[in-house]
Design an enzyme around this catalytic site. Structure first.
Site, PDB file in Angstrom:
ATOM      1  CE  LYS A 155      34.372  -1.445 -41.883  1.00 23.88           C
ATOM      2  NZ  LYS A 155      35.432  -2.446 -41.146  1.00 23.88           N
ATOM      3  NE  ARG A 193      36.207  -5.077 -44.906  1.00 24.05           N
ATOM      4  CZ  ARG A 193      36.836  -6.189 -44.455  1.00 24.05           C
ATOM      5  NH1 ARG A 193      36.543  -6.527 -43.192  1.00 24.05           N
ATOM      6  NH2 ARG A 193      37.725  -6.900 -44.836  1.00 24.05           N
ATOM      7  N   GLY A 203      30.561  -6.146 -35.567  1.00 22.47           N
ATOM      8  CA  GLY A 203      29.902  -7.234 -35.700  1.00 22.47           C
ATOM      9  C   GLY A 203      28.525  -7.219 -35.914  1.00 22.47           C
ATOM     10  CG  MET A 239      25.083  -2.985 -39.528  1.00 19.45           C
ATOM     11  SD  MET A 239      25.004  -1.409 -39.900  1.00 19.45           S
ATOM     12  CE  MET A 239      26.413  -1.002 -39.369  1.00 19.45           C
ATOM     13  NE  ARG A 253      37.031  -0.185 -34.390  1.00 22.10           N
ATOM     14  CZ  ARG A 253      36.317  -0.774 -34.643  1.00 22.10           C
ATOM     15  NH1 ARG A 253      35.409  -0.776 -35.730  1.00 22.10           N
ATOM     16  NH2 ARG A 253      36.321  -2.214 -34.322  1.00 22.10           N
ATOM     17  CG  HIS A 278      15.669   3.872  -0.626  1.00 18.79           C
ATOM     18  ND1 HIS A 278      16.330   2.588  -0.311  1.00 18.79           N
ATOM     19  CD2 HIS A 278      15.467   4.704   0.130  1.00 18.79           C
ATOM     20  CE1 HIS A 278      16.703   2.902   0.874  1.00 18.79           C
ATOM     21  NE2 HIS A 278      16.273   4.109   1.199  1.00 18.79           N
ATOM     22  NE  ARG A 320      17.605  12.933  -0.556  1.00 14.45           N
ATOM     23  CZ  ARG A 320      18.502  12.726  -1.535  1.00 14.45           C
ATOM     24  NH1 ARG A 320      19.527  12.293  -1.506  1.00 14.45           N
ATOM     25  NH2 ARG A 320      18.186  12.880  -2.783  1.00 14.45           N
ATOM     26  CD  GLU A 369      11.938  19.516  -3.708  1.00 13.26           C
ATOM     27  OE1 GLU A 369      12.531  18.206  -4.020  1.00 13.26           O
ATOM     28  OE2 GLU A 369      11.884  19.564  -2.595  1.00 13.26           O
ATOM     29  CB  SER A 379      19.282  23.427  -3.830  1.00 16.28           C
ATOM     30  OG  SER A 379      20.067  22.161  -4.368  1.00 16.28           O
ATOM     31  N   GLY A 430      15.724  20.546  -6.974  1.00 13.25           N
ATOM     32  CA  GLY A 430      15.525  19.399  -6.863  1.00 13.25           C
ATOM     33  C   GLY A 430      14.894  18.623  -8.098  1.00 13.25           C
ATOM     34  CG  ASN A 463      16.152  13.188  -7.777  1.00 16.10           C
ATOM     35  OD1 ASN A 463      16.707  13.173  -8.898  1.00 16.10           O
ATOM     36  ND2 ASN A 463      16.378  13.123  -6.689  1.00 16.10           N
ATOM     37  CG  ASP A 464      10.425  15.457  -5.635  1.00 17.60           C
ATOM     38  OD1 ASP A 464       9.435  14.732  -5.657  1.00 17.60           O
ATOM     39  OD2 ASP A 464      10.968  15.668  -4.323  1.00 17.60           O
ATOM     40  CB  CYS A 512      20.824  18.858  -4.329  1.00 14.19           C
ATOM     41  SG  CYS A 512      19.185  19.225  -3.902  1.00 14.19           S
ATOM     42  CE1 TYR A 545      24.864  23.124  -4.867  1.00 16.40           C
ATOM     43  CE2 TYR A 545      25.164  25.501  -4.710  1.00 16.40           C
ATOM     44  CZ  TYR A 545      24.375  24.182  -4.399  1.00 16.40           C
ATOM     45  OH  TYR A 545      23.767  24.167  -3.459  1.00 16.40           O
TER      46      TYR A 545
HETATM   47  C1  PEP Z   1      15.087  16.187  -5.583  1.00 15.76           C
HETATM   48  O1  PEP Z   1      13.942  15.893  -5.431  1.00 15.76           O
HETATM   49  O2  PEP Z   1      15.700  16.317  -6.524  1.00 15.76           O
HETATM   50  C2  PEP Z   1      15.685  16.122  -4.447  1.00 15.76           C
HETATM   51  C3  PEP Z   1      17.169  16.031  -4.310  1.00 15.76           C
HETATM   52  O3  PEP Z   1      15.032  15.562  -3.476  1.00 15.76           O
HETATM   53  P1  PEP Z   1      14.427  14.200  -2.908  1.00 15.76           P
HETATM   54  O4  PEP Z   1      15.415  13.118  -4.040  1.00 15.76           O
HETATM   55  O5  PEP Z   1      15.193  13.787  -1.593  1.00 15.76           O
HETATM   56  O6  PEP Z   1      13.125  14.149  -3.041  1.00 15.76           O
HETATM   57 MG    MG Z   2      12.806  16.361  -3.747  1.00 19.86          MG
END
Ligand code: PEP
Ligand code: MG
Length: 938
Positions: free
Chosen positions: A62, A132, A141, A143, A376, A494, A615, A806, A825, A827, A829-830, A892, A912
């Site tokens: 502001k 203000r 809104g 504060m 703003r 999942h 997968r 991973e 690649s 992974g 997540n793992d 991935c 990528y």
């Molecule tokens: C990961 O682990 O990032 C992955 C892509 O494999 P998944 O999720 O199938 O374990």
């Molecule tokens: Mg994995």
């Protein structure tokens, strides 16, 4: 991919006060000498401001806007801004400001009196100000604000004399005492309202405006008495004391519960503090030639180029927002006060050009004179963002690369999802909120099993799948449901991963739902929802409501599905123009995570040029397949296993054929089997119940023997830590015939395509590799089978073999692994799971507390932890390239569709990112943003 390991619990959504608030910091010993010399107060008056738009950190949004408008010569009432640094110092000094800053503020008060031509407390021309809040990020809104400050028993008479309007003067005084009493002195609002009502009743006034000057004078007297009774002190008459009290109350409001909650929701840091803007009051409530309003330079909901907003005649700012009176559309101002309207249009379009973005503004008209109080960049929907960005280019207000930065990548998801009719959605009350896992509007009849979802869908019903959690064998139910709602699980559970991949609206971790799957009902907030009752939710906001709400399909999807012509859809054309600009500047390639031909086709249509993760185990759950997979698992010798695999071979070949074909020769990364085998078998407890029932019926023979064999195998396969157990490459090593079958299916599919004259580029990926020897073992199998198939078929296929990185050891020894791997690649997540040691399926139990206590800023399964997990990625990139300079590098994990993670992957120089199909457009735009703002290696 979720493993059926342990029960998941919803993240706690309650917002607790953070342990470390600015006020809880160890107090700075003394103000350093240097700080005293620093500037803490910035004026804006008479066409000249000490700040400008670049100073949001110091002046707040502001304050920076007021300074910029002042410098641009717009009619802004004079004032000054006390900086965010002063707020932080106020907390550090034990809730007071050092004398040097108090003095600096006093000097600005004097300057303001001069600029305004009015004095605090004057009986002829009193200076009145508004106080203000204004943080760097807008927190509407959240504060506190105080208006009409400076009024006291003498000044109110001054105001009356100057305006010749006693009613107005005493009404302003009444409002001020009430606001100050509530915000600064913390007296409950109701107490004031009670007094006001009493006066109104005694004088037979139905509404506020029925009270005349005398009634308001009586109200003021009662309010002052109330203050005296509750605080034991008279209402402060000294305007400077009023100012200091109000300033401190604004600082204090930075840490009120709703501001803290808002910061949590929008990930605004706790330690940046708020600025305070002190500005000469102008009055929109002096009569019928005055008014106040708010507006946008374009429609923020659909982006249309129309002046958009509302105003009220004879009102103060808070009346518009408070909803006591119904405001009028801003276009009507053109008739009521044409001159002010014309000026407002001119000023706001100047501001739009100046800021190169739509503006959200506030104004007041005092006796026909227009004042600008705020401007703003306006918040907007994803839809509006795309319309506005493309219009700005057509109107030559910005260049395409600037337009790209006007659209938040994540907001593109909104354009792909079905949407609720906003008016219909508003009508239904909120039941609860969960984690917004996959955007989109969903409305359907509640079902509690996937079989039921399929059965009801076949009867033509629209269903919403409600589960405690979902597992791989729910895939058929998830596929047909309008949306997926779970009580547990996090953003990589999942339901979340698969929901996003399918583009199915999903909410996970809605912990307030008490689900009784057997009883086929759930309760929430004291209401019970039975199977067949309608439930609706918005996967973008996480809001769940009970009842049916009408939805509209996304036009963009209709065009991509061939149900609508591109030229018939304005939004489709804009969407593809914008993404075309993005493709020109991005450096990262974009692939998709998909394992079905239709998903792959959609991903291609969304602009993915390759599959980053197929997968294969997801293919095992299709129609008539699970029995064959179970036969393969149940085999206790290689011969039987090979026989079962031979039945799976043509099915997998068909899948790979479809996926490879859908990608038109772009690379397709196919991963060999990854999850622990028991995920493909029924649950131990369910089998035990079935066997007990059969025994009770006196069943004998094949039926019961089959179940007993299955139970024995399930028990054999039981693992204490399946996520760290017999999965990934370890399966391929113990059962090489599975890898053989999968490799054969891939190469036979590729050969078949080649014979049909269709190019394909398979990349075979081995999961969970931590040791180069693991990869070598599997690569030998893949290469051997490839050679065999090519020889049999008389076709040459070029392919790559690589690995997922991973497991932390995989990243640490990436130089060794790259000797064998032609690509990596990540992974993530793992890799996140194993780097933190947090189970990706159980993090919901403590994620809420970690976020509340600011141990995490964001869920690390959603947005990459650049410091820890990211360090492993960067290290593996470097080591991998050292061994194999042209190694292909991608990601991935779920982070491949997260804009801030994409920035990181751009920076470390991956080739990528791979995202679920519906996040491909988001990834394209995020990759462009990264390319426009970060250099690789920065
Ligand atoms: C990961 O682990 O990032 C992955 C892509 O494999 P998944 O999720 O199938 O374990
Ligand atoms: Mg994995």
């Amino acid at each position: 991919m979720a493993k059926k390991t342990a029960k998941k619990t919803a993240p706690k959504k309650s917002v607790k006060k953070p342990v470390r608030k600015p006020g809880n910091r160890p107090a700075a010993k003394r103000l350093p000498a240097k700080a005293a010399a620093k500037k803490y107060v910035y004026s804006f008056a008479g066409g000249k401001a000490e700040g400008d738009r670049t100073m949001k950190d110091i002046l707040g949004g502001k304050g920076a806007g007021l300074a910029e408008m002042t410098n641009a010569g717009l009619p802004v009432p004079p004032g000054f801004t006390i900086s965010t640094a002063a707020c932080n110092l106020w907390y550090a000094e034990g809730r007071k400001l050092p004398k040097a800053i108090e003095d600096e503020m006093m000097a600005h008060v004097r300057k303001l009196e001069q600029a305004a031509g009015a004095q605090f407390g004057s009986t002829t021309n009193p200076l009145l100000v508004s106080v203000r809040s204004g943080a760097k990020f807008s927190m509407p809104g959240m504060m506190d604000t105080i208006l009409n400050l400076g009024l006291n028993d003498a000044a109110v008479e001054g105001l009356k004399a100057r305006t010749k309007n006693g009613r107005f003067a005493y009404d302003s005084y009444r409002r001020f005492i009430q606001m100050f009493g509530n915000v600064v002195l913390e007296i409950p609002k109701e107490k004031f309202e009670h007094e006001f009502e009493a006066v109104k009743q005694a004088r037979g006034a139905k509404i506020d405006t029925d009270l005349g000057e005398e009634g308001l004078q009586e109200t003021v007297a009662r309010y002052k008495k109330l203050v005296q009774d509750i605080t034991g002190k008279p209402f402060p008459q000294d305007p400077l004391a009023q100012l200091k009290g109000s300033r401190d109350a604004v600082f204090r409001s930075w840490n009120n519960d709703r501001a803290i909650k808002y910061r949590r929701m929008y990930e605004i840091p706790d330690d940046i503090g708020t600025a305070v803007n002190v500005q000469k009051m102008v009055f929109g409530n002096t009569g019928d030639r005055s008014g106040t309003g708010v507006g946008f330079t374009r429609n923020p909901a659909n982006g249309a180029k129309e002046f958009f907003g509302e105003f009220l005649i004879n009102a103060q700012g808070e009346d518009v927002v408070a909803g006591i009176r119904t405001p009028r559309p801003i276009t009507e101002l053109a008739e009521v006060m044409p001159k002010a309207y014309k000026e407002l249009r001119a000023f706001t379009s100047r501001l739009e050009k100046h800021y190169k973005d739509i503006q959200d503004f506030e104004f007041t008209i005092e006796n026909e004179k227009l004042y600008m109080l705020q401007t703003r960049n306006g918040k907007r929907t994803g839809y509006a963002a795309v319309v506005i960005a493309t219009d700005f280019v057509t109107e030559k207000l910005v260049k395409p690369n600037e337009a790209l930065l006007m659209v938040e990548p994540a907001s593109l998801s909104q354009l792909l999802s079905p949407v609720f009719d906003p008016a219909e959605w508003k009508k239904v009350p909120l039941a609860t909120k969960g984690l917004p896992a996959s955007p989109g509007a969903a409305s359907g009849q509640a079902v509690f099993t996937s079989d039921q979802a399929v059965a009801w869908t076949e009867q033509g019903k629209k269903v919403l799948l409600v589960r405690k959690e979902t597992a791989p064998d729910d895939i058929h139910g998830m596929e047909v449901a309008q949306g997926i709602l779970t009580a547990t699980g996090g953003m990589t559970s999942h339901a979340a991963v698969v929901g996003r991949q399918m583009g199915r609206p999903s909410i996970v971790g809605a912990g307030a739902l008490q689900i009784d799957e057997k009883g086929r009902c759930f309760t929430v907030g004291g209401q019970t929802v039975k199977e067949g009752d309608w439930v609706s939710f918005d996967g973008l906001s996480g809001e769940v409501k009970l009842g049916q709400v009408a939805t509209r399909p996304s036009e963009i999807l209709q065009v991509l599905a061939g149900k609508m012509k591109p030229e018939e859809s304005d939004i489709y054309q804009r969407f593809s123009t914008l993404l075309g600009w993005a493709d020109k500047v991005r450096r990262l390639g974009i692939r998709a995570n998909a394992d079905q031909p239709d998903q792959s086709e959609l991903a291609y249509a969304f602009g993915a040029r390759g599959i980053g993760l197929c997968r294969t185990e997801h293919m095992f759950f299709g129609e008539g397949r699970i029995e064959k997979v179970q036969r393969m698992i149940l085999a206790d010798n290689e011969q039987d296993r090979r026989a079962a695999l031979a039945e799976l071979l043509p099915l997998q070949r068909g899948d790979f054929y479809g996926v490879l074909k859908a990608m038109h020769g772009e690379p397709v990364t196919i991963r060999t089997i990854d999850p622990p085998l028991h995920e493909f078998l029924p649950k131990r407890e369910d089998l035990m119940v079935e066997i007990a029932k059969l025994e009770a019926r006196g069943a004998v023979g094949a039926e019961i023997d089959g179940k007993r064999t299955l139970l024995r195998r399930v028990e054999q396969l039981h693992e204490f830590n399946p996520m760290l157990g017999h999965r990934g490459v370890r399966l391929g090593i113990t059962y090489p015939e599975i890898t053989e079958m999968q490799a054969r299916a891939i190469f036979e599919a590729a050969c078949q395509l080649a014979k049909e004259g269709i190019k394909s580029a398979p990349e075979i990926m081995i999961p969970l590799v931590g040791l180069v020897k693991e990869l070598k073992d599997q690569k030998t199998i893949v290469d051997r089978v490839a050679a065999e198939v090519m020889k049999e078929q008389g076709v040459r296929i070029s392919y790559l073999v690589g690995t997922m990185i991973e497991v932390p050891r995989g990243a640490l020894t990436a130089d060794e692994i790259a000797v064998e791997a032609q690509f990596f690649s990540f992974g993530t997540n793992d890799l996140t799971q194993m780097t933190f040691g947090f189970s990706r399926d159980d993090i919901g139990k403590f994620l809420g507390s970690y976020l509340d206590r600011k141990i995490f800023d964001r869920d690390p399964f959603q947005s990459i932890d650049t410091v820890g997990v990211g360090q492993l990625v960067a290290m593996a990139v470097e080591k991998g390239r050292k061994t194999r300079p042209n190694i292909k590098l991608g990601i991935c994990g779920e982070h491949g569709g997260d804009p801030s993670s994409i920035h990181f992957f751009h920076k470390v120089g991956l080739n990528y990112v791979s995202a679920s199909p519906y996040r491909v457009p988001v990834a394209r735009l995020a990759a462009a943003h990264a390319a426009l703002s970060v250099k690789v290696g920065d």
